[in-house]
Design a protein around this motif. Structure first.
Motif, mmCIF file in Angstrom:
data_model
loop_
_atom_site.group_PDB
_atom_site.id
_atom_site.type_symbol
_atom_site.label_atom_id
_atom_site.label_comp_id
_atom_site.label_asym_id
_atom_site.label_seq_id
_atom_site.Cartn_x
_atom_site.Cartn_y
_atom_site.Cartn_z
ATOM 1 N N UNK A 1 0.830 -1.202 0.000
ATOM 2 C CA UNK A 1 0.000 0.000 0.000
ATOM 3 C C UNK A 1 0.861 1.248 0.000
ATOM 4 N N UNK B 1 -5.113 6.068 1.886
ATOM 5 C CA UNK B 1 -4.440 4.922 1.295
ATOM 6 C C UNK B 1 -4.932 4.660 -0.126
ATOM 7 N N UNK B 2 -4.024 4.132 -0.934
ATOM 8 C CA UNK B 2 -4.410 3.620 -2.234
ATOM 9 C C UNK B 2 -5.043 2.250 -2.098
ATOM 10 N N UNK B 3 -5.461 1.693 -3.226
ATOM 11 C CA UNK B 3 -6.138 0.399 -3.229
ATOM 12 C C UNK B 3 -5.159 -0.767 -3.115
#
Lengths: 112, 110
Positions: free
Chosen positions: A91, A103-105
């Motif tokens: 992440x 946060x990103x995926x």
């Protein structure tokens, strides 16, 4: 803003190959973090940048891992050579000091 | 070194119940504490951020409290729904880097 964008979403590679994970933080955020998540160890901080400068890389497992942030809108995490034990979800997150981290995926990495 | 612990590790409740998730941390010198939700195979979604000077934060059915002196935070979920089923993580910021607990896996049964 589209949020933190990571690519690729999934990566399957053979042991020994080089892997590069990419992250675009939220515009205006001055801190960027790379985390690794596994069932056994949970979420672990690998490295974080402040104003594009690496501040703490003590979480980077070993020399096979490296991270760069050439500008405020892009960061990479590279593993060379990759090993099966590197399989995890990676992440990227960004924030400003004392504000929420977003946060990103994530990138699900599988090393076979 | 900051250590963050979440109890319980897993929780199953019937729909409609009010519930409390617990988070404890070893070093009270923190800037803030953040609660996240993570759905299976997804990233983390920020729920609430409590600054070190605050005692609680509320968002809808969620209420998070912070007691820095005792190293504790709780996340209260009112009138739980099946859509609340997820893993809930707390994270402590003690210097511009978040340290995470192991999470509480919540299942709300219809």
């Amino acid at each position: 803003d589209a949020g933190v964008i990571q690519s690729p979403r999934h990566e399957v590679t053979e042991m020994g190959q080089e892997v590069t994970l990419r992250c675009k933080p939220i515009s205006g955020h001055n801190s960027l973090f790379w985390y690794r998540q596994t069932m056994m160890r949970g979420l672990e901080l690998l490295i974080y940048f402040n104003n594009n400068v690496p501040i703490d890389d003590s979480g980077m497992p070993e020399d096979r891992f490296s991270a760069k942030m050439p500008n405020a809108s892009f960061s990479t995490l590279k593993i060379q050579p990759s090993e099966p034990r590197d399989s995890a979800v990676y992440f990227c997150a960004s924030s400003n000091r004392d504000t929420e981290a977003f946060f990103g995926q994530g990138t699900r990495l599988t090393v076979v | 070194k900051q250590e963050v612990t979440q109890i319980p590790a897993a929780l199953s409740v019937p729909e409609g119940e009010n519930l409390v998730l617990n988070c404890s941390f070893t070093d009270s010198a923190i800037y803030n504490l953040q609660w996240f939700r993570q759905d299976p195979g997804k990233g983390l979604t920020s729920l609430l951020l409590i600054q070190s000077s605050q005692r609680e934060q509320t968002s809808g059915r969620l209420n998070a409290s912070l007691d820095k002196s005792s190293g504790r935070s709780t996340l209260y979920i009112a009138a739980s729904q099946p859509g609340d089923s997820a893993t809930y993580l707390c994270a402590v910021d003690a210097g511009n880097m978040l340290t995470f607990g192991g999470g509480t896996r919540l299942m709300v049964k219809p």
